[in-house]
Design an enzyme around this catalytic site. Structure first.
Site: not given
Length: 298
Positions: A54, A98, A121
């Site tokens: 990422k 994460q 997200d």
């Protein structure tokens, strides 16, 4: 019949190129490059790989890499303080915490601290509520990536019978809502569904995100259906998905491979979300496909 391959690598590459062009346009218009704050807690090897990818792709797109890393034994208050810190940082356009986190941490409480405007997200309750109400917001990356694939391959959704296997808040539920918003008739299947194969055989579009290797076989696929395999599992013979690929490929009209299908799209849509968030925060929204909340707490 052999299914048409839905090439997620190629579509993701195009999305990343569009994001890079958008970042350049944002800067040329007097804005600042988006900043992506990836937050990693611990040293889980898989999470480290995901975060590294990422970060690399965000830099390639012209974004600022604002990564933060905490040790695995960091407490709830320590992680919460870090999330609050990056949330208040004007250089940070988007925050990605994460997952999964170490078991001693309350992930839901930490995700809830991320402002909706920086929730790239798409996992906060605020953004989930906007999706449920059909209002603009930042969408979860994997379901958004599936929708981008369906659009790229011109899969008709209005009036189509769509079946989603899996009801997680990460994929299954938002996937169903996105399909419903496009006027598909949507059924969600799960561990308590009776005769899963029979329900799946109704689908013109079948999205499998159950987290069970090889769960869906050829007997569960309508001839000519579009099948999207969200699962990814590492076994003795390499990577495989939730779909029994080779037999299904003989029945389906189109099918995503594993790897190379949905996976690359997840990061591509993360970058697209980060650009959209930066544009909204800076008041420069040309070309933005989805609006995001403008309120960013100081």
């Amino acid at each position: 019949m052999t299914a048409r391959v839905i090439d997620g690598k190629a579509v993701a590459r195009r999305v990343r190129e569009e994001v890079a062009a958008g970042v350049a346009e944002l800067v040329a218009a007097g804005g600042t490059a988006p900043g992506l704050a990836t937050v990693l807690v611990g040293d889980d090897p898989a999470s480290e790989v995901y975060v590294r990818n990422k970060r690399r792709l965000s830099v390639e797109a012209g974004m600022r890499d604002l990564h933060r890393h905490l040790p695995a034994d960091a407490g709830q208050e320590t992680v919460a303080a870090l999330v609050d810190e990056v949330a208040a940082d004007p250089a940070v356009s988007g925050i990605l915490l994460q997952l999964p986190l170490p078991a001693h941490l309350d992930a839901d409480a930490l995700v809830a601290r991320i402002p909706a405007a920086k929730d790239v997200d798409g996992l906060t309750t605020d953004n989930a509520g906007l999706l449920a109400r059909g209002r603009p917001g930042l969408r979860p990356c994997t379901p958004a990536g599936v929708m981008a694939l369906l659009d790229e391959y011109e899969v008709p959704l209005a009036g189509a019978e769509a079946v989603v296997v899996g009801r997680s808040v990460l994929v299954g539920r938002p996937m169903a809502q996105l399909l419903l918003a496009r006027n598909a008739t949507v059924t969600i299947c799960h561990s308590r569904t009776r005769d899963l194969a029979e329900v799946c055989r109704r689908a013109d579009v079948l999205v499998v995100a159950a987290g069970i290797p090889g769960l869906v076989g050829a007997d569960a696929v309508k001839p000519g259906a579009v099948v999207v395999d969200v699962g990814i599992h590492r076994g003795e013979d390499g990577l495989r998905g939730d779909v029994d690929h080779d037999p299904v490929a003989e029945v389906a009209g189109a099918l995503t491979p594993v790897p190379g299908g949905v996976g690359p799209m997840t990061i591509a849509m993360l970058l697209a979300n980060t650009l959209a968030a930066a544009r909204a925060q800076q008041g420069i929204e040309q070309g933005v496909e989805q609006e995001v909340p403008r309120e960013v707490p100081a």
